[in-house]
Motif scaffolding. Structure first.
Motif: not given
Length: 78
Positions: A1-4, A65-72
């Protein structure tokens, strides 16, 4: 999931860069300094067409971008 999520973030970064570079420039020339900026009266109009599309696209890509950064960050902390 992290790599995706990391792959999606990299793709989003590239798309944001392209979207920002494609936006029309709003440069002030030397004539605006001489006229007192009277040209700015007409510059306050709402963007239309391609300019409006590119602004909306940039905002959407920024939110992604913000949502993906928070998810990571969340995935890396758990």
């Amino acid at each position: 999931m992290y790599n995706l999520l990391l792959t999606l973030l990299i793709i989003d970064c590239i798309l944001i860069t392209i979207a920002v570079l494609m936006q029309p420039s709003k440069t002030n020339d030397a004539m605006s300094a001489l006229t007192g900026g009277a040209d700015d009266l007409f510059a306050k109009q709402k963007p239309r067409g391609f300019e409006a599309f590119m602004q909306k696209t940039t905002v959407v890509l920024g939110v992604i971008f913000f949502a993906l950064s928070l998810g990571l960050v969340w995935l890396s902390s758990h």
